[in-house]
Design an enzyme around this catalytic site. Structure first.
Site, mmCIF file in Angstrom:
data_model
loop_
_atom_site.group_PDB
_atom_site.id
_atom_site.type_symbol
_atom_site.label_atom_id
_atom_site.label_comp_id
_atom_site.label_asym_id
_atom_site.label_seq_id
_atom_site.Cartn_x
_atom_site.Cartn_y
_atom_site.Cartn_z
ATOM 1 N N GLY A 47 28.328 -35.417 29.029
ATOM 2 C CA GLY A 47 27.718 -35.691 30.314
ATOM 3 C C GLY A 47 27.830 -34.535 31.288
ATOM 4 O O GLY A 47 27.847 -33.370 30.901
ATOM 5 N N GLY A 48 27.906 -34.857 32.566
ATOM 6 C CA GLY A 48 27.958 -33.828 33.600
ATOM 7 C C GLY A 48 26.619 -33.138 33.734
ATOM 8 O O GLY A 48 25.604 -33.757 34.029
ATOM 9 N N HIS A 275 39.250 -30.452 26.707
ATOM 10 C CA HIS A 275 38.252 -31.503 26.487
ATOM 11 C C HIS A 275 37.003 -31.006 25.759
ATOM 12 O O HIS A 275 36.129 -31.811 25.460
ATOM 13 C CB HIS A 275 37.843 -32.085 27.853
ATOM 14 C CG HIS A 275 36.917 -33.255 27.775
ATOM 15 N ND1 HIS A 275 37.249 -34.439 27.145
ATOM 16 C CD2 HIS A 275 35.645 -33.427 28.239
ATOM 17 C CE1 HIS A 275 36.245 -35.286 27.242
ATOM 18 N NE2 HIS A 275 35.249 -34.701 27.887
ATOM 19 N N TRP A 276 36.924 -29.732 25.458
ATOM 20 C CA TRP A 276 35.669 -29.141 24.990
ATOM 21 C C TRP A 276 35.878 -28.363 23.688
ATOM 22 O O TRP A 276 35.589 -27.168 23.624
ATOM 23 C CB TRP A 276 35.161 -28.223 26.080
ATOM 24 C CG TRP A 276 33.681 -28.055 26.178
ATOM 25 C CD1 TRP A 276 32.701 -28.705 25.506
ATOM 26 C CD2 TRP A 276 33.026 -27.131 27.063
ATOM 27 N NE1 TRP A 276 31.474 -28.267 25.903
ATOM 28 C CE2 TRP A 276 31.649 -27.310 26.864
ATOM 29 C CE3 TRP A 276 33.472 -26.206 27.989
ATOM 30 C CZ2 TRP A 276 30.704 -26.558 27.558
ATOM 31 C CZ3 TRP A 276 32.529 -25.479 28.689
ATOM 32 C CH2 TRP A 276 31.170 -25.649 28.479
#
Length: 295
Positions: A47-48, A275-276
């Site tokens: 998202g984002g 997180h990535w």
């Protein structure tokens, strides 16, 4: 229906095509690479203000050496159309089904990061016969707790709060760099080039609107509205969970708990990763995904 193909040959000789497909009346940007008879691998971004090549820039070519790979921008993101309507996880799971139908994909392996992981998991529960293997990366949908608790709820639902945040990210390179660093463990990953990529995505018309709608749909007073953790025993596909041990967005405990509940799963916790994983630890990420798909 697919049209307007743009072909690019990478430095390592892998051909990546950028195409636009018409799905549910929307123009959807797709990146395609690789050939072979194995079920295609679909890469679902988060998202984002994410996009297919923003998260999977360093994954598409390596993963396409073994099987066809398709990475696309969700509606509301990247180069795809950005209609102004209500987005939630159920919408993205339905859209994935329609995309596969429109492109003639009967069965696929799915890689989903964050929001994309939640969509992949939801789809696997609804259409188990269409998922060969499932790879959940720092996945949404595995827990109910709201990041930052009730403060997180107010930040999501407060009038204009999200608009002000996106305005700040667009106007302040320093704020954008700080926001990107929250996604990773090693701040050196947030290079000037990465910040430039993010700025280009943020500068697109309606950038961030889909995610603001998604958060308002998914974040409730008593917790996140989509928590699929109690249904993990129903997942039929072999599943790989990939999670950074320094993830500050989705707790790594969610992945460990999911591993215990999934009937056929593997867990890879990446040390020193946030997180990535596809962007912060691409070599390790590509290796664990390739090994899992080969088994």
């Amino acid at each position: 229906m697919v049209y307007d193909r743009v072909t690019v040959v990478s430095e390592v000789g892998t051909t990546v095509e950028t195409t636009w497909a018409r799905i549910d009346g929307l123009r959807v940007r797709c990146l395609a690479a690789g050939t072979g008879r194995a079920p295609p691998l679909l890469l679902l971004h988060g998202g984002g203000f994410d996009a297919a090549d923003f998260s999977y820039r360093y994954a598409i070519e390596p993963l396409a050496r073994r099987r066809p790979v398709l990475a696309f921008d969700w509606p509301g993101y990247g180069g795809s159309d950005k209609p102004n309507h209500r987005y939630d996880l159920a919408y993205y799971a339905r859209f994935l089904s329609h995309l596969m139908d429109s492109l003639g994909i009967q069965r696929a392996a799915l890689v989903g990061t964050s929001m994309g992981g939640g969509a992949a998991l939801s789809f696997a529960l609804c259409s188990p016969e269409r998922v060969e293997k499932l790879i959940l990366v720092a996945s949404y949908g595995l827990g109910k707790d709201i990041p930052h608790g009730r403060l997180g709820y107010f930040l999501v639902h407060a009038p204009l709060a999200a608009d002000l945040l996106y305005t700040l990210l667009r106007r302040s390179r320093r704020a954008l760099r700080s926001g990107l660093r929250r996604m990773v463990c090693d701040p050196r990953v947030v290079s000037d080039e990465l910040v430039d990529e993010a700025r280009r995505l943020l500068d697109q018309p309606a950038s961030g609107r889909a995610f603001r709608s998604f958060r308002k749909s998914e974040v409730g007073w008593s917790g996140l509205k989509t928590d699929l953790s109690e249904r993990l025993g129903e997942v039929a596909a072999p599943t790989l969970l990939v999670h950074g041990d320094r993830d500050r967005v989705v707790p790594v405990e969610w992945a460990r708990r999911a591993h215990e509940r999934l009937p056929d799963s593997e867990l890879r916790v990446l040390r020193g990763c946030g997180h990535w994983p596809p962007r912060e630890c691409p070599d390790t990420f590509n290796r664990v995904v390739t090994d899992f798909l080969a088994r």
